[in-house]
Design a protein around this motif. Structure first.
Motif, PDB file in Angstrom:
ATOM      1  N   LEU A   1       0.827  -1.168  -0.090  1.00 14.23           N
ATOM      2  CA  LEU A   1       0.184  -0.137  -0.070  1.00 14.23           C
ATOM      3  C   LEU A   1       0.946   1.280   0.163  1.00 14.23           C
ATOM      4  N   ALA A   2       0.325   2.343  -0.561  1.00 12.26           N
ATOM      5  CA  ALA A   2       1.156   3.727  -0.703  1.00 12.26           C
ATOM      6  C   ALA A   2       1.810   4.009   0.808  1.00 12.26           C
ATOM      7  N   GLY A   3       3.145   4.047   0.984  1.00  7.33           N
ATOM      8  CA  GLY A   3       3.619   4.553   2.005  1.00  7.33           C
ATOM      9  C   GLY A   3       4.307   3.581   2.898  1.00  7.33           C
ATOM     10  N   GLU A   4       3.699   2.212   2.654  1.00  4.79           N
ATOM     11  CA  GLU A   4       4.023   1.136   3.419  1.00  4.79           C
ATOM     12  C   GLU A   4       5.096   0.235   3.048  1.00  4.79           C
ATOM     13  N   ALA A   5       5.742   0.530   2.158  1.00  6.99           N
ATOM     14  CA  ALA A   5       6.815  -0.158   1.623  1.00  6.99           C
ATOM     15  C   ALA A   5       7.835  -0.334   2.535  1.00  6.99           C
ATOM     16  N   PRO A   6       8.585  -1.359   2.948  1.00  6.98           N
ATOM     17  CA  PRO A   6       9.975  -1.552   3.801  1.00  6.98           C
ATOM     18  C   PRO A   6      11.004  -0.839   3.236  1.00  6.98           C
ATOM     19  N   LEU A   7      11.876  -0.735   3.992  1.00  9.61           N
ATOM     20  CA  LEU A   7      13.218  -0.073   3.205  1.00  9.61           C
ATOM     21  C   LEU A   7      14.148  -1.214   2.708  1.00  9.61           C
ATOM     22  N   ALA A   8      14.690  -0.960   1.612  1.00  7.59           N
ATOM     23  CA  ALA A   8      15.714  -2.046   1.047  1.00  7.59           C
ATOM     24  C   ALA A   8      16.916  -1.921   1.695  1.00  7.59           C
ATOM     25  N   GLU A   9      17.567  -2.809   2.563  1.00  9.62           N
ATOM     26  CA  GLU A   9      18.644  -2.736   3.115  1.00  9.62           C
ATOM     27  C   GLU A   9      19.706  -3.573   2.474  1.00  9.62           C
ATOM     28  N   LEU A  10      20.810  -3.226   2.382  1.00  7.16           N
ATOM     29  CA  LEU A  10      21.816  -4.133   1.531  1.00  7.16           C
ATOM     30  C   LEU A  10      22.036  -5.625   2.177  1.00  7.16           C
ATOM     31  N   GLU A  11      21.921  -6.343   1.289  1.00  6.22           N
ATOM     32  CA  GLU A  11      21.888  -7.907   1.615  1.00  6.22           C
ATOM     33  C   GLU A  11      23.061  -8.386   0.504  1.00  6.22           C
ATOM     34  N   VAL A  12      23.929  -9.138   1.115  1.00  6.63           N
ATOM     35  CA  VAL A  12      24.989  -9.666   0.303  1.00  6.63           C
ATOM     36  C   VAL A  12      24.863 -11.353  -0.120  1.00  6.63           C
ATOM     37  N   TYR A  13      24.971 -11.668  -1.193  1.00  6.19           N
ATOM     38  CA  TYR A  13      24.664 -13.285  -1.228  1.00  6.19           C
ATOM     39  C   TYR A  13      26.071 -13.742  -2.102  1.00  6.19           C
ATOM     40  N   GLU A  14      26.291 -14.904  -1.844  1.00  2.65           N
ATOM     41  CA  GLU A  14      27.501 -15.577  -2.355  1.00  2.65           C
ATOM     42  C   GLU A  14      27.066 -16.715  -3.361  1.00  2.65           C
ATOM     43  N   ASP A  15      27.572 -16.215  -4.654  1.00  2.00           N
ATOM     44  CA  ASP A  15      27.264 -17.205  -5.672  1.00  2.00           C
ATOM     45  C   ASP A  15      28.572 -18.116  -5.777  1.00  2.00           C
ATOM     46  N   ARG A  16      28.462 -19.673  -5.648  1.00  2.00           N
ATOM     47  CA  ARG A  16      29.586 -20.495  -5.660  1.00  2.00           C
ATOM     48  C   ARG A  16      29.307 -21.406  -7.065  1.00  2.00           C
ATOM     49  N   THR A  17      29.286 -20.341  -7.954  1.00  2.00           N
ATOM     50  CA  THR A  17      29.489 -20.654  -9.524  1.00  2.00           C
ATOM     51  C   THR A  17      30.676 -21.502  -9.735  1.00  2.00           C
ATOM     52  N   ARG A  18      30.642 -22.125 -10.827  1.00  5.53           N
ATOM     53  CA  ARG A  18      31.975 -22.961 -11.034  1.00  5.53           C
ATOM     54  C   ARG A  18      32.497 -22.371 -12.286  1.00  5.53           C
ATOM     55  N   ASN A  19      31.978 -21.402 -12.846  1.00  7.27           N
ATOM     56  CA  ASN A  19      32.389 -20.633 -14.153  1.00  7.27           C
ATOM     57  C   ASN A  19      32.487 -19.349 -13.897  1.00  7.27           C
ATOM     58  N   ILE A  20      33.488 -18.425 -14.316  1.00  4.11           N
ATOM     59  CA  ILE A  20      33.445 -17.188 -14.180  1.00  4.11           C
ATOM     60  C   ILE A  20      33.563 -16.458 -15.708  1.00  4.11           C
ATOM     61  N   LEU A  21      33.917 -17.121 -16.729  1.00  3.80           N
ATOM     62  CA  LEU A  21      34.021 -16.286 -17.872  1.00  3.80           C
ATOM     63  C   LEU A  21      32.782 -16.540 -18.660  1.00  3.80           C
ATOM     64  N   ALA A  22      32.134 -15.398 -19.128  1.00  2.58           N
ATOM     65  CA  ALA A  22      30.886 -15.219 -19.634  1.00  2.58           C
ATOM     66  C   ALA A  22      31.166 -15.044 -21.275  1.00  2.58           C
ATOM     67  N   HIS A  23      30.764 -15.721 -22.176  1.00  2.00           N
ATOM     68  CA  HIS A  23      30.940 -15.457 -23.733  1.00  2.00           C
ATOM     69  C   HIS A  23      29.860 -14.636 -24.277  1.00  2.00           C
ATOM     70  N   ASN A  24      30.270 -13.571 -24.959  1.00  2.00           N
ATOM     71  CA  ASN A  24      29.286 -12.946 -25.684  1.00  2.00           C
ATOM     72  C   ASN A  24      29.612 -12.854 -27.413  1.00  2.00           C
ATOM     73  N   ASP A  25      28.286 -13.200 -28.074  1.00  2.46           N
ATOM     74  CA  ASP A  25      28.495 -13.180 -29.504  1.00  2.46           C
ATOM     75  C   ASP A  25      27.671 -12.050 -30.129  1.00  2.46           C
ATOM     76  N   SER A  26      27.270 -10.940 -29.352  1.00  4.49           N
ATOM     77  CA  SER A  26      26.604  -9.914 -29.926  1.00  4.49           C
ATOM     78  C   SER A  26      27.388  -8.986 -30.881  1.00  4.49           C
ATOM     79  N   PRO A  27      26.882  -8.612 -31.894  1.00  3.34           N
ATOM     80  CA  PRO A  27      27.909  -7.749 -32.891  1.00  3.34           C
ATOM     81  C   PRO A  27      27.840  -6.313 -32.112  1.00  3.34           C
ATOM     82  N   ASP A  28      26.934  -6.016 -31.166  1.00  2.00           N
ATOM     83  CA  ASP A  28      27.023  -4.499 -30.420  1.00  2.00           C
ATOM     84  C   ASP A  28      27.948  -4.319 -29.447  1.00  2.00           C
ATOM     85  N   VAL A  29      28.560  -5.362 -28.882  1.00  2.00           N
ATOM     86  CA  VAL A  29      29.586  -5.196 -27.953  1.00  2.00           C
ATOM     87  C   VAL A  29      30.856  -5.707 -28.503  1.00  2.00           C
ATOM     88  N   GLY A  30      32.163  -4.800 -28.040  1.00  2.00           N
ATOM     89  CA  GLY A  30      33.156  -4.938 -28.658  1.00  2.00           C
ATOM     90  C   GLY A  30      34.323  -5.840 -27.774  1.00  2.00           C
TER      91      GLY A  30
END
Length: 350
Positions: A30-59
């Motif tokens: 409701l208007a005026g009742e939204a809680p405040l968004a505090e900083l929250e940190v999440y850890e991602d234990r991904t196994r890969n770090i390199l992202a490949h991009n094939d877009s012609p718009d990115v250099g």
């Protein structure tokens, strides 16, 4: 995948996220009742770090993103929809629920050790700022750049944060053995407009000082005048390019504003709240460069727009950069022959 942290720092914002198309339900306050968004940190234990991009718009073809989400809270950020794939929101969730990849440097070394890796240029970051505030304590970007130096792997950084100056020593070491460059993002010269759209980023003048300090340290540095927002900061372009050139920038880039998915509504809402007198003019100008819409997703068009107004913006950028002697090639076009070498301990693995 994630482990939630519970720091509560920085300015608090009321929770505001557009509906997530991947979620089964939405929450409305409701208007005026939204809680405040505090900083929250999440850890991602991904196994890969390199992202490949094939877009012609990115250099660039390869990128590393140590963080997902960004504390800078720029209203225009085209990466906001990526947060929805994490069952989070593209609004204040993107600004305050930040995902970190604590093993980023080790994962990058693992990728470099693969026999298929040939030493291509790696960009930091293709999605969110790799020098946002959490980098001060996590030091993930610094670790990744140290890995690039160890392997003599070409790299490039895009940032708008003064924290990049902390790592001048690592960047100098990397520059001595491989191609390396930094692009400093300065889309605005008007500080009032910058604060309205990029509320938690340092001032344009301070970002020019980043260029000056990096250039003085002997690093290859440029300016990214992006995104250009028709009707708002296109009038700043000449001042930004001249200030960057005078500070020591050697090259420059430009991208027209992109508003994919929910970013359209987030950006329009920010305009109407923070710059109400300019909102209609800006939105109409954006439509003028996008065939009457706020976004056009077509490759080859989404980064530069079309029509007379978009062509005038592009011509002004090219003419001003050429007059100042600023190169305008993309990352991939700057890259020389590969200098990649695996450290001695890895040479005999394959």
């Amino acid at each position: 995948m994630f482990r939630q942290g519970c720091p509560s720092v920085g300015t608090l914002l009321p929770v505001a996220n557009p509906p997530n198309p991947w979620a089964s339900c939405d929450v409305e306050y409701l208007a005026g009742e939204a809680p405040l968004a505090e900083l929250e940190v999440y850890e991602d234990r991904t196994r890969n770090i390199l992202a490949h991009n094939d877009s012609p718009d990115v250099g660039f073809a390869w990128s590393v993103n140590p963080y997902r989400g960004c504390f800078h809270a720029c209203a225009y950020c085209y990466a906001r929809p990526s947060h929805e794939f994490l069952s989070l929101g593209a609004g204040t969730d993107f600004d305050r629920k930040i995902v970190v990849k604590p093993n980023a440097a080790a994962l990058l070394c693992d990728a470099f050790d693969q026999p298929t890796w040939k030493g291509e240029l790696v960009a930091f970051s293709g999605v969110t700022d790799c020098y946002q505030p959490l980098e001060a304590s996590y030091r993930l970007t610094r670790g990744c750049l140290e890995a690039c130096a160890d392997y003599r792997n070409p790299a490039a950084v895009i940032t708008k944060a003064p924290l990049v100056e902390r790592d001048i020593d690592v960047m100098q070491s990397l520059s001595s053995v491989a191609h390396f460059s930094v692009m400093v993002s300065i889309p605005f010269w008007n500080e009032i407009h910058a604060r309205a759209i990029e509320p938690f980023v340092t001032t344009p003048a301070r970002r020019v000082r980043i260029i000056e300090r990096l250039a003085r340290a002997g690093l290859r540095v440029g300016v990214m005048v992006a995104p250009i927002i028709p009707g708002l900061n296109d009038e700043d372009m000449g001042k930004v390019l001249r200030a960057a050139h005078d500070a020591g920038a050697q090259h420059a880039g430009m991208v027209l504003l992109r508003l994919p998915g929910p970013v359209k509504d987030i950006f329009a809402a920010r305009l109407r709240t923070s710059l109400p007198g300019r909102a209609d003019r800006v939105l109409n100008r954006i439509r003028e460069t996008r065939g009457g819409e706020l976004y056009d997703s077509r490759f080859g068009v989404r980064g530069k727009g079309e029509g007379a107004y978009a062509e005038a913006i592009a011509a002004l950028f090219q003419q001003t950069a050429q007059k100042l002697g600023l190169r305008t090639e993309r990352f991939a076009e700057q890259e020389p022959a590969s200098t990649f070498r695996r450290p001695r301990g890895q040479l005999d693995l394959w």
